[in-house]
Design a protein around this motif. Structure first.
Motif, PDB file in Angstrom:
ATOM      1  N   LEU A   1      -1.909   2.772 -15.437  1.00  0.00           N
ATOM      2  CA  LEU A   1      -1.053   3.429 -16.426  1.00  0.00           C
ATOM      3  C   LEU A   1      -1.003   4.927 -16.171  1.00  0.00           C
ATOM      4  CD1 LEU A   1      -2.247   1.519 -19.633  1.00  0.00           C
ATOM      5  CD2 LEU A   1      -0.097   1.185 -18.387  1.00  0.00           C
ATOM      6  N   GLY A   2      -2.147   5.473 -15.761  1.00  0.00           N
ATOM      7  CA  GLY A   2      -2.199   6.894 -15.446  1.00  0.00           C
ATOM      8  C   GLY A   2      -1.356   7.237 -14.226  1.00  0.00           C
ATOM      9  N   LEU A   3      -1.332   6.318 -13.245  1.00  0.00           N
ATOM     10  CA  LEU A   3      -0.537   6.538 -12.032  1.00  0.00           C
ATOM     11  C   LEU A   3       0.948   6.623 -12.364  1.00  0.00           C
ATOM     12  CD1 LEU A   3      -2.167   4.090  -9.449  1.00  0.00           C
ATOM     13  CD2 LEU A   3      -2.448   6.563  -9.591  1.00  0.00           C
ATOM     14  N   THR A   4       1.404   5.693 -13.209  1.00  0.00           N
ATOM     15  CA  THR A   4       2.815   5.684 -13.585  1.00  0.00           C
ATOM     16  C   THR A   4       3.178   6.955 -14.336  1.00  0.00           C
ATOM     17  OG1 THR A   4       2.689   3.269 -13.786  1.00  0.00           O
ATOM     18  CG2 THR A   4       4.614   4.338 -14.736  1.00  0.00           C
TER      19      THR A   4
ATOM     20  N   LEU B   1      -4.186  -5.960 -10.455  1.00  0.00           N
ATOM     21  CA  LEU B   1      -5.280  -5.556 -11.348  1.00  0.00           C
ATOM     22  C   LEU B   1      -5.303  -4.038 -11.534  1.00  0.00           C
ATOM     23  CD1 LEU B   1      -8.161  -7.902 -10.089  1.00  0.00           C
ATOM     24  CD2 LEU B   1      -6.804  -8.130 -12.188  1.00  0.00           C
ATOM     25  N   LEU B   2      -5.045  -3.318 -10.453  1.00  0.00           N
ATOM     26  CA  LEU B   2      -5.048  -1.854 -10.520  1.00  0.00           C
ATOM     27  C   LEU B   2      -3.951  -1.348 -11.444  1.00  0.00           C
ATOM     28  CD1 LEU B   2      -6.204   0.834  -9.392  1.00  0.00           C
ATOM     29  CD2 LEU B   2      -4.494   0.687  -7.592  1.00  0.00           C
ATOM     30  N   LEU B   3      -2.753  -1.910 -11.306  1.00  0.00           N
ATOM     31  CA  LEU B   3      -1.619  -1.438 -12.106  1.00  0.00           C
ATOM     32  C   LEU B   3      -1.738  -1.827 -13.573  1.00  0.00           C
ATOM     33  CD1 LEU B   3       1.322  -2.092  -9.627  1.00  0.00           C
ATOM     34  CD2 LEU B   3       0.172   0.072 -10.124  1.00  0.00           C
ATOM     35  N   ASN B   4      -2.514  -2.860 -13.857  1.00  0.00           N
ATOM     36  CA  ASN B   4      -2.713  -3.271 -15.243  1.00  0.00           C
ATOM     37  C   ASN B   4      -4.001  -2.697 -15.835  1.00  0.00           C
ATOM     38  OD1 ASN B   4      -0.614  -5.480 -16.209  1.00  0.00           O
ATOM     39  ND2 ASN B   4      -0.951  -5.763 -14.020  1.00  0.00           N
ATOM     40  N   SER B   5      -4.590  -1.762 -15.118  1.00  0.00           N
ATOM     41  CA  SER B   5      -5.781  -1.078 -15.616  1.00  0.00           C
ATOM     42  C   SER B   5      -5.395   0.278 -16.194  1.00  0.00           C
ATOM     43  CB  SER B   5      -6.798  -0.886 -14.482  1.00  0.00           C
ATOM     44  OG  SER B   5      -6.288   0.040 -13.528  1.00  0.00           O
ATOM     45  N   ARG B   6      -6.356   0.970 -16.742  1.00  0.00           N
ATOM     46  CA  ARG B   6      -6.108   2.309 -17.270  1.00  0.00           C
ATOM     47  C   ARG B   6      -5.672   3.265 -16.158  1.00  0.00           C
ATOM     48  NH1 ARG B   6     -10.498   5.946 -20.718  1.00  0.00           N
ATOM     49  NH2 ARG B   6      -9.096   7.706 -21.103  1.00  0.00           N
ATOM     50  N   LEU B   7      -6.248   3.082 -14.969  1.00  0.00           N
ATOM     51  CA  LEU B   7      -5.870   3.912 -13.830  1.00  0.00           C
ATOM     52  C   LEU B   7      -4.405   3.705 -13.475  1.00  0.00           C
ATOM     53  CD1 LEU B   7      -6.558   5.802 -11.445  1.00  0.00           C
ATOM     54  CD2 LEU B   7      -7.314   3.774 -10.178  1.00  0.00           C
TER      55      LEU B   7
ATOM     56  N   MET C   1       0.824  -1.213   0.000  1.00  0.00           N
ATOM     57  CA  MET C   1       0.000   0.000   0.000  1.00  0.00           C
ATOM     58  C   MET C   1       0.859   1.263   0.000  1.00  0.00           C
ATOM     59  SD  MET C   1      -3.135  -0.673  -0.359  1.00  0.00           S
ATOM     60  CE  MET C   1      -2.694  -2.070  -1.410  1.00  0.00           C
ATOM     61  N   TRP C   2       1.952   1.251   0.774  1.00  0.00           N
ATOM     62  CA  TRP C   2       2.838   2.420   0.764  1.00  0.00           C
ATOM     63  C   TRP C   2       3.522   2.536  -0.597  1.00  0.00           C
ATOM     64  CZ3 TRP C   2       7.814   4.221   0.187  1.00  0.00           C
ATOM     65  CH2 TRP C   2       8.053   5.514   0.682  1.00  0.00           C
ATOM     66  N   ASN C   3       3.888   1.403  -1.169  1.00  0.00           N
ATOM     67  CA  ASN C   3       4.513   1.391  -2.496  1.00  0.00           C
ATOM     68  C   ASN C   3       3.543   1.874  -3.566  1.00  0.00           C
ATOM     69  OD1 ASN C   3       6.675   0.817  -4.300  1.00  0.00           O
ATOM     70  ND2 ASN C   3       5.737  -1.136  -4.809  1.00  0.00           N
ATOM     71  N   LEU C   4       2.265   1.524  -3.421  1.00  0.00           N
ATOM     72  CA  LEU C   4       1.249   1.990  -4.364  1.00  0.00           C
ATOM     73  C   LEU C   4       1.165   3.512  -4.339  1.00  0.00           C
ATOM     74  CD1 LEU C   4      -1.041   1.118  -6.326  1.00  0.00           C
ATOM     75  CD2 LEU C   4      -2.580   1.123  -4.347  1.00  0.00           C
ATOM     76  N   LEU C   5       1.209   4.064  -3.126  1.00  0.00           N
ATOM     77  CA  LEU C   5       1.150   5.518  -2.983  1.00  0.00           C
ATOM     78  C   LEU C   5       2.415   6.194  -3.497  1.00  0.00           C
ATOM     79  CD1 LEU C   5      -0.393   6.089   0.575  1.00  0.00           C
ATOM     80  CD2 LEU C   5      -1.370   6.853  -1.593  1.00  0.00           C
ATOM     81  N   SER C   6       3.560   5.756  -2.991  1.00  0.00           N
ATOM     82  CA  SER C   6       4.817   6.436  -3.295  1.00  0.00           C
ATOM     83  C   SER C   6       5.491   5.919  -4.556  1.00  0.00           C
ATOM     84  CB  SER C   6       5.775   6.286  -2.105  1.00  0.00           C
ATOM     85  OG  SER C   6       6.991   6.955  -2.357  1.00  0.00           O
ATOM     86  N   GLY C   7       5.649   4.603  -4.647  1.00  0.00           N
ATOM     87  CA  GLY C   7       6.388   4.021  -5.771  1.00  0.00           C
ATOM     88  C   GLY C   7       5.692   4.122  -7.108  1.00  0.00           C
ATOM     89  N   PHE C   8       4.350   4.096  -7.097  1.00  0.00           N
ATOM     90  CA  PHE C   8       3.610   4.139  -8.358  1.00  0.00           C
ATOM     91  C   PHE C   8       2.911   5.466  -8.599  1.00  0.00           C
ATOM     92  CE2 PHE C   8       3.846  -0.480  -7.623  1.00  0.00           C
ATOM     93  CZ  PHE C   8       4.357  -0.882  -8.847  1.00  0.00           C
TER      94      PHE C   8
ATOM     95  N   MET D   1       1.654   9.790 -14.080  1.00  0.00           N
ATOM     96  CA  MET D   1       1.539  10.871 -13.110  1.00  0.00           C
ATOM     97  C   MET D   1       2.793  10.959 -12.244  1.00  0.00           C
ATOM     98  SD  MET D   1      -1.669  11.354 -10.520  1.00  0.00           S
ATOM     99  CE  MET D   1      -1.174  10.086  -9.361  1.00  0.00           C
ATOM    100  N   ARG D   2       3.339   9.806 -11.865  1.00  0.00           N
ATOM    101  CA  ARG D   2       4.553   9.780 -11.048  1.00  0.00           C
ATOM    102  C   ARG D   2       5.750  10.342 -11.821  1.00  0.00           C
ATOM    103  NH1 ARG D   2       6.883   4.010 -10.611  1.00  0.00           N
ATOM    104  NH2 ARG D   2       7.205   4.567 -12.793  1.00  0.00           N
ATOM    105  N   ASP D   3       5.855   9.966 -13.095  1.00  0.00           N
ATOM    106  CA  ASP D   3       7.000  10.392 -13.900  1.00  0.00           C
ATOM    107  C   ASP D   3       6.935  11.868 -14.271  1.00  0.00           C
ATOM    108  OD1 ASP D   3       7.915   7.804 -13.769  1.00  0.00           O
ATOM    109  OD2 ASP D   3       7.039   7.217 -15.690  1.00  0.00           O
ATOM    110  N   ASN D   4       5.744  12.339 -14.644  1.00  0.00           N
ATOM    111  CA  ASN D   4       5.592  13.753 -15.017  1.00  0.00           C
ATOM    112  C   ASN D   4       4.119  14.108 -14.918  1.00  0.00           C
ATOM    113  OD1 ASN D   4       5.343  16.269 -16.416  1.00  0.00           O
ATOM    114  ND2 ASN D   4       7.302  15.863 -17.427  1.00  0.00           N
ATOM    115  N   ILE D   5       3.770  14.781 -13.819  1.00  0.00           N
ATOM    116  CA  ILE D   5       2.362  15.046 -13.538  1.00  0.00           C
ATOM    117  C   ILE D   5       1.738  15.984 -14.575  1.00  0.00           C
ATOM    118  CG2 ILE D   5       2.740  17.017 -11.970  1.00  0.00           C
ATOM    119  CD1 ILE D   5       0.506  15.707 -10.196  1.00  0.00           C
ATOM    120  N   SER D   6       2.527  16.924 -15.085  1.00  0.00           N
ATOM    121  CA  SER D   6       2.012  17.870 -16.090  1.00  0.00           C
ATOM    122  C   SER D   6       1.731  17.163 -17.397  1.00  0.00           C
ATOM    123  CB  SER D   6       3.012  19.008 -16.304  1.00  0.00           C
ATOM    124  OG  SER D   6       3.222  19.722 -15.115  1.00  0.00           O
ATOM    125  N   ALA D   7       2.684  16.299 -17.804  1.00  0.00           N
ATOM    126  CA  ALA D   7       2.506  15.544 -19.047  1.00  0.00           C
ATOM    127  C   ALA D   7       1.321  14.585 -18.932  1.00  0.00           C
ATOM    128  CB  ALA D   7       3.779  14.779 -19.368  1.00  0.00           C
ATOM    129  N   ALA D   8       1.171  13.964 -17.751  1.00  0.00           N
ATOM    130  CA  ALA D   8       0.054  13.038 -17.546  1.00  0.00           C
ATOM    131  C   ALA D   8      -1.279  13.761 -17.662  1.00  0.00           C
ATOM    132  CB  ALA D   8       0.169  12.386 -16.167  1.00  0.00           C
TER     133      ALA D   8
END
Length: 316
Positions: free
Chosen positions: A180-183, A172-178, A48-55, A185-192
């Motif tokens: 992909l959006g999280l990743t 399931l969450l990480l392989n969903s559209r959401l 859960m912490w990794n989901l928040l911070s890592g992804f 968002m983490r890399d570049n929130i403006s671009a996302a």
């Protein structure tokens, strides 16, 4: 779905069934189940912490908020209102949902260190409030009164089920559209945002999911302990443990918190014999990992950093 994913999925199911069966038929000793129970709880917390911070790039230092809330909820439900522990767990989850939804209006407007520090301050404030609240025993805390009290194999089974449900939800969450959006968002929130990712909604959903599963882990954790008090429920130590687990295992990977949790529990048990040195040794281990394997053990294996490190040492 390719052949590799099918094999991995079947292996995942088989391991889960074996762990559950071994616990239920008594092939594991009570001591072994206590170790495994801790590992399962820490995997849930770490994921859960990794989901928040890592992804999602939302580095929270206040996830102990939901551990404490869930722990006190089950203590009050069973001790004060004489409810069964299942109802207490559901009440705890409900309060975690309400609390995280309210906090989201404040926290999700912040980014970076402002988000991190505010989450920590909120957790500390709640700890101080419970410390002075007479209804919950103030600093003396509360005993969790369940009759009959669940046996260790039942608590073990609950932690195992929660762990596997957590892993399935994260996958399931990480392989969903959401996901992909999280990743993105983490890399570049403006671009996302420019690509059409709904930043506010994505952050809210992830924060809510993390709060619910962290609360569930907290409920089982304190059922196992049997008591709760402010310093144990709202301790920053819980988040420090999550951060350590993710750092050594590998941030931004599903496997990282699993490996990190196994290592952390065994280190915790070993270092219990050295109380004055335990935190220092854990800190040194974390620093070494950050310096030589900044991507964690899983990342190092994927990038073959171990091989490169061995070649360099041989060259010297």
């Amino acid at each position: 779905m390719n052949k590799k994913k099918i094999i991995l999925g079947l292996g995942f199911v088989v391991i889960g069934l074996l762990l559950f069966t071994f616990g239920e038929v008594g092939l594991f000793s009570n001591n072994a189940m206590r170790y495994l129970l801790q590992i399962f709880i820490y995997i849930t917390l770490g994921e859960m912490w990794n989901l928040l911070s890592g992804f999602a790039g939302m580095t929270s230092l206040g996830q102990q908020t939901f551990i404490g809330i869930a722990g006190y909820s089950i203590a009050m439900a069973t001790t004060v209102y004489k409810m069964n522990f299942g109802t207490g767990i559901l009440i705890g989850v409900g309060i975690c949902i309400v609390t995280s939804s309210l906090l989201a209006f404040l926290l999700l407007k912040m980014e970076g260190m402002y988000f991190s520090i505010t989450t920590w301050v909120i957790a500390e404030a709640l700890g101080t409030f419970f410390l002075s609240w007479g209804y919950v025993g103030q600093g003396a805390g509360m005993t969790i009164s369940i009759s009959p009290y669940p046996r260790i194999d039942a608590i073990y089974a609950m932690s195992l089920i929660l762990c596997f449900v957590t892993l399935i939800v994260v996958y399931l969450l990480l392989n969903s559209r959401l996901g992909l959006g999280l990743t993105a968002m983490r890399d570049n929130i403006s671009a996302a945002s420019c690509m059409g990712v709904n930043i506010g909604r994505s952050k809210f959903v992830v924060y809510l999911i993390a709060a619910v599963f962290t609360g569930l882990a907290g409920s089982i954790l304190f059922i196992n302990k049997g008591t709760i008090y402010p310093e144990s429920g709202f301790s920053i130590g819980w988040t420090i443990s999550m951060v350590f687990i993710v750092i050594i295992g590998g941030s931004g990977t599903i496997e990282g918190p699993i490996i990190g949790s196994v290592i952390y529990v065994f280190l915790q048990e070993f270092l219990a014999h050295y109380p004055g040195w335990s935190n220092i040794i854990l800190g040194i281990i974390a620093i070494v990992i950050i310096l030589y394997m900044p991507e964690g053990i899983v990342g190092a294996i994927r990038n073959r950093s171990f091989t490169k490190l061995l070649k360099k040492s041989k060259g010297k």
